[in-house]
Design an enzyme around this catalytic site. Structure first.
Site, PDB file in Angstrom:
ATOM      1  N   GLU A  59       0.827  -1.216   0.000  1.00 25.45           N
ATOM      2  CA  GLU A  59       0.000   0.000   0.000  1.00 25.45           C
ATOM      3  C   GLU A  59       0.857   1.260   0.000  1.00 25.45           C
ATOM      4  O   GLU A  59       0.538   2.242  -0.675  1.00 25.45           O
ATOM      5  CB  GLU A  59      -0.953   0.002   1.212  1.00 25.45           C
ATOM      6  CG  GLU A  59      -2.140  -0.939   1.093  1.00 25.45           C
ATOM      7  CD  GLU A  59      -1.816  -2.387   1.437  1.00 25.45           C
ATOM      8  OE1 GLU A  59      -0.674  -2.661   1.856  1.00 25.45           O
ATOM      9  OE2 GLU A  59      -2.712  -3.248   1.291  1.00 25.45           O
ATOM     10  N   GLN A  81      -7.722  -2.223  -1.354  1.00 29.83           N
ATOM     11  CA  GLN A  81      -8.654  -3.345  -1.400  1.00 29.83           C
ATOM     12  C   GLN A  81      -9.753  -3.164  -0.337  1.00 29.83           C
ATOM     13  O   GLN A  81     -10.919  -3.426  -0.603  1.00 29.83           O
ATOM     14  CB  GLN A  81      -7.910  -4.653  -1.206  1.00 29.83           C
ATOM     15  CG  GLN A  81      -8.716  -5.831  -1.693  1.00 29.83           C
ATOM     16  CD  GLN A  81      -7.831  -6.941  -2.217  1.00 29.83           C
ATOM     17  OE1 GLN A  81      -7.238  -7.667  -1.437  1.00 29.83           O
ATOM     18  NE2 GLN A  81      -7.732  -7.052  -3.527  1.00 29.83           N
ATOM     19  N   PHE A  82      -9.350  -2.704   0.826  1.00 24.38           N
ATOM     20  CA  PHE A  82     -10.278  -2.302   1.888  1.00 24.38           C
ATOM     21  C   PHE A  82      -9.714  -1.025   2.493  1.00 24.38           C
ATOM     22  O   PHE A  82      -8.484  -0.891   2.599  1.00 24.38           O
ATOM     23  CB  PHE A  82     -10.373  -3.384   2.977  1.00 24.38           C
ATOM     24  CG  PHE A  82     -11.162  -4.604   2.564  1.00 24.38           C
ATOM     25  CD1 PHE A  82     -12.486  -4.757   2.955  1.00 24.38           C
ATOM     26  CD2 PHE A  82     -10.575  -5.591   1.783  1.00 24.38           C
ATOM     27  CE1 PHE A  82     -13.215  -5.881   2.559  1.00 24.38           C
ATOM     28  CE2 PHE A  82     -11.297  -6.712   1.387  1.00 24.38           C
ATOM     29  CZ  PHE A  82     -12.622  -6.863   1.782  1.00 24.38           C
ATOM     30  N   ALA A  83     -10.615  -0.136   2.922  1.00 24.13           N
ATOM     31  CA  ALA A  83     -10.164   1.115   3.544  1.00 24.13           C
ATOM     32  C   ALA A  83      -9.178   0.823   4.667  1.00 24.13           C
ATOM     33  O   ALA A  83      -8.182   1.528   4.843  1.00 24.13           O
ATOM     34  CB  ALA A  83     -11.356   1.882   4.102  1.00 24.13           C
ATOM     35  N   ASP A  84      -9.439  -0.257   5.405  1.00 20.83           N
ATOM     36  CA  ASP A  84      -8.611  -0.622   6.563  1.00 20.83           C
ATOM     37  C   ASP A  84      -7.125  -0.696   6.203  1.00 20.83           C
ATOM     38  O   ASP A  84      -6.264  -0.334   6.992  1.00 20.83           O
ATOM     39  CB  ASP A  84      -9.040  -1.985   7.111  1.00 20.83           C
ATOM     40  CG  ASP A  84     -10.550  -2.123   7.229  1.00 20.83           C
ATOM     41  OD1 ASP A  84     -11.250  -1.777   6.254  1.00 20.83           O
ATOM     42  OD2 ASP A  84     -11.037  -2.594   8.270  1.00 20.83           O
ATOM     43  N   PHE A  85      -6.838  -1.198   4.997  1.00 20.19           N
ATOM     44  CA  PHE A  85      -5.429  -1.398   4.612  1.00 20.19           C
ATOM     45  C   PHE A  85      -4.743  -0.093   4.242  1.00 20.19           C
ATOM     46  O   PHE A  85      -3.523  -0.056   4.091  1.00 20.19           O
ATOM     47  CB  PHE A  85      -5.316  -2.401   3.462  1.00 20.19           C
ATOM     48  CG  PHE A  85      -5.902  -3.742   3.806  1.00 20.19           C
ATOM     49  CD1 PHE A  85      -5.706  -4.297   5.055  1.00 20.19           C
ATOM     50  CD2 PHE A  85      -6.669  -4.442   2.888  1.00 20.19           C
ATOM     51  CE1 PHE A  85      -6.258  -5.520   5.390  1.00 20.19           C
ATOM     52  CE2 PHE A  85      -7.226  -5.675   3.210  1.00 20.19           C
ATOM     53  CZ  PHE A  85      -7.018  -6.211   4.459  1.00 20.19           C
ATOM     54  N   HIS A 126     -11.689  -5.459   8.087  1.00 13.67           N
ATOM     55  CA  HIS A 126     -12.312  -5.296   6.767  1.00 13.67           C
ATOM     56  C   HIS A 126     -13.604  -4.479   6.888  1.00 13.67           C
ATOM     57  O   HIS A 126     -14.544  -4.693   6.129  1.00 13.67           O
ATOM     58  CB  HIS A 126     -12.635  -6.655   6.136  1.00 13.67           C
ATOM     59  CG  HIS A 126     -11.432  -7.460   5.789  1.00 13.67           C
ATOM     60  ND1 HIS A 126     -10.664  -8.105   6.734  1.00 13.67           N
ATOM     61  CD2 HIS A 126     -10.837  -7.719   4.597  1.00 13.67           C
ATOM     62  CE1 HIS A 126      -9.670  -8.740   6.132  1.00 13.67           C
ATOM     63  NE2 HIS A 126      -9.749  -8.519   4.839  1.00 13.67           N
TER      64      HIS A 126
END
Lengths: 322, 344
Positions: A59, A81-85, A126
């Site tokens: 990222e 891929q997910f906001a979390d990452f 996620h």
């Protein structure tokens, strides 16, 4: 014919790639025949060869690369891929993209798409809503579209903006939200929208919580209360004036957001309304966010963790009684 | 002006400079960097520079080789100790003094200081303090050039052995190789990350061994030997330009200063100061010039005077310029005025 929120995001990207040769999409699994974990880029790699590129699980480097490309004339769209990452890319987003214009006078036109918010069973890593973190730092624009129409026009606008844009797209809305057709134009970013008119209470919210708020407004209407629902559309810039004007009509304010409570966008709205519109308030302004714990996996816990219609209605009724 | 004269001479010369001409040119940039940085240190000690001063003493030979082989359309991402390379790439001396002295006319306008300066529009990237972050930014700049159909460009990104231990560096190296961009990464192992010696920084036998793991071609060199720096870094630049995989060069030196001028570097051991890589590259280079009689002592003295005059002029000019003022500052972090979030 109907189009979903997710399809609107895909269509916006197709249009951007078609209309501007400087646009490219960079992210994990976005390319090839796969088209992204949520299929937001499905078919685009084939239609636009060499411009929809898979990346390693990096990222930091994805955003760093986009920054360098943007500095030299490109208009990259980075898909997390997910906001979390995106937490792994915070350094590049906050310290590199966010400071660059201020330091050097050269803006960084990147768009970072964050599939945000909770869905059943997704758990702590996620499900996150990170708009408040990004809004806290200088130099970024933070969009939080709540409708199919906004998902489409705001993404197109995001790429046209010369500054870094964090585009928070809600995963729950991907498939649940449909529109008849795509709009040809939309409200500009920075302008909130009155999603429902009312005279008794203002609910200021954004993203998926807009729909929870509208459902609550419907319930309260059957109890004789008219709720005005403000869709903020972007949390930075924050359209304080529209919220203040609404509070001037209703005298009561409830802010709802899906992010964690501490220092969230809802806290910012209340701070501003209290400072600038204290005389307009008939009761202390209230807010509702997710609970201050990591986001739980089990659906029973998850649905109690996030603001839900029951909790929003409870808060709203308490406020209306004051 | 030395800078103008030499850049012009270089760009007019179609044939590559003869080895000793390039060697002497490099020496003059090193001398200018050392002269400037010694002056900056005095200003700092005298309380005339706020913040910090970070110098490249002992690293000038590696640094100058980084800047010297680049062309205007190449991307250069210098780091903290690259005064010599920045100057050789074309950064005007006045930019340095304006940034250190906080002139509003400098490239950073008092908004950022010291070694964080850059000219992104002139392909000199403005580093952030978070090490390793500029590798992938350089990769992106090179991808943009490729997307836009440019040819013949390369990028050179500088790092130290400290920065090599970050996750950002690892991601940047890997993505550079995945994207197959024409990149040279020059890593200077100056043996200390601030006060931490190599044995607490990494445990591999030799940092250059990492090249193969990233899909880079790797080379080592003695960073106190200017001829070696010019040869190895110059060749890496050539290979990158010719379409070879990304290049990693690892140079060994000793940092001959503190991390910054606030740091007395008392942790540097006497033992390490006796190592061959602890030599002062500027003295070694000058000795070579004298031994080989490349120029006479009068010429050398003239170069010294010229460097000092340039430095004095750049400092006195910047010192006369107005600093930024809080109540006149444009407090706006984005370029799109219509989207500024207003608290009013």
């Amino acid at each position: 014919m109907s189009i979903t929120y997710l399809e609107a995001i895909r269509e916006a990207q197709a249009k951007l790639l078609r209309d501007n040769e400087d646009v490219f999409i960079y992210g994990q699994d976005v390319g090839g025949t796969f088209g992204g974990a949520f299929k937001a880029t499905k078919g685009l790699a084939k239609e636009f060869p060499g411009r929809v590129l898979n990346t390693p699980i990096s990222e930091d480097a994805m955003v760093g690369t986009a920054i360098g490309a943007a500095m030299h004339g490109m208009r990259p769209i980075v898909e997390m891929q997910f906001a979390d990452f995106s937490s792994t890319a915070l350094n590049q987003i906050l310290n590199n993209a966010g400071t660059h214009y201020w330091r050097t006078d050269v803006p960084i036109p990147i768009t970072v798409r964050l599939p945000s918010g909770g869905t059943k069973g997704s758990g702590p890593f996620h499900s996150q809503s990170m708009e408040s973190i990004y809004a806290h730092y200088p130099g970024l624009i933070v969009m939080t579209p709540a409708t199919v129409e906004d998902a489409y026009t705001m993404l197109i606008e995001a790429v046209a903006i010369d500054d870094p844009v964090i585009y928070c797209e809600h995963k729950y809305l991907y498939y649940h939200l449909k529109a008849e057709k795509l709009p040809t134009e939309g409200l500009p970013t920075g302008k909130a929208r009155i999603a429902r008119e009312g005279r008794d209470l203002t609910v200021a919210t954004y993203s998926a919580m807009l729909h929870e708020a509208l459902a609550v407004a419907e319930q309260l209407a059957s109890e004789g209360f008219e709720t005005e629902v403000v869709d903020l559309r972007s949390v930075k810039p924050l359209d304080t004036n529209t919220v203040l004007a609404s509070v001037a009509r209703t005298g009561r304010l409830l802010c709802v957001g899906e992010s964690f409570p501490w220092g969230s966008a809802t806290a910012e709205i209340i701070a501003r309304v209290t400072a600038e519109g204290f005389h307009l308030l008939d009761a202390a302004p209230q807010r509702l966010n997710a609970k201050d714990t990591p986001i739980p996996y089990h659906p029973n816990l998850w649905s109690a963790h996030r603001p839900n219609t029951k909790e929003i209605a409870r808060k709203a009724r308490a406020l209306l009684r004051e | 002006m030395l800078q103008t004269a030499q850049r012009t001479a270089k760009s007019k010369t179609k044939k590559p400079a003869l080895p000793h001409e390039r060697f002497l040119e490099a020496f003059r940039w090193m001398l200018l960097a050392r002269t400037l940085e010694e002056k900056l240190v005095s200003l700092y000690r005298g309380g005339l520079i706020t913040g910090g001063v970070y110098i490249g003493k002992g690293q000038e030979a590696v640094s100058v080789a980084c800047g010297l082989f680049l062309q205007k359309n190449d991307i250069f991402a210098p780091l903290i100790r690259d005064q010599a390379g920045r100057a050789a790439f074309g950064e005007p001396l006045i930019d340095v003094t304006r940034t250190y002295l906080g002139s509003r006319q400098g490239p950073m306008r008092g908004r950022d200081g010291n070694i964080h300066r850059g000219h992104p529009r002139k392909n000199e990237l403005a580093m952030i303090s978070h090490l390793g972050a500029m590798i992938s930014v350089t990769v992106g700049a090179l991808m943009a050039k490729r997307f836009r159909g440019e040819k013949g460009f390369i990028g050179l990104s500088c790092i130290g052995e400290g920065g090599m231990q970050t996750g950002s560096f690892h991601e940047g190296m890997n993505i550079a190789a995945v994207e197959q961009v024409p990149l040279v990464v020059v890593a200077t192992n100056n043996h200390y990350a601030y006060s931490t010696p190599n044995e607490r920084e990494f445990a591999c036998h030799d940092l250059v061994d990492r090249a193969i793991g990233y899909g880079f071609e790797g080379y080592s060199l003695d960073g106190t030997d200017l001829a070696a720096c010019l040869d190895v870094i110059g060749s890496a630049v050539k290979r990158a330009r010719a379409g070879r995989p990304p290049q990693l060069v690892v140079a060994s030196v000793l940092r001959l200063s503190g991390h910054g001028e606030h740091d007395d570097a008392s942790y540097v051991t006497d033992e390490i100061k006796r190592e061959p890589f602890a030599r002062d590259c500027l003295k070694v280079t000058e000795q070579t010039i004298v031994d080989l009689k490349l120029v006479d002592s009068e010429t050398l003295a003239g170069w010294r005077r010229h460097a000092a005059a340039q430095v004095d002029e750049a400092i006195s000019t910047a010192q006369k310029e107005a600093p930024p003022e809080g109540d006149k500052e444009d407090w706006c972090a984005i370029s799109t005025r219509s989207l500024v979030d207003s608290l009013e």
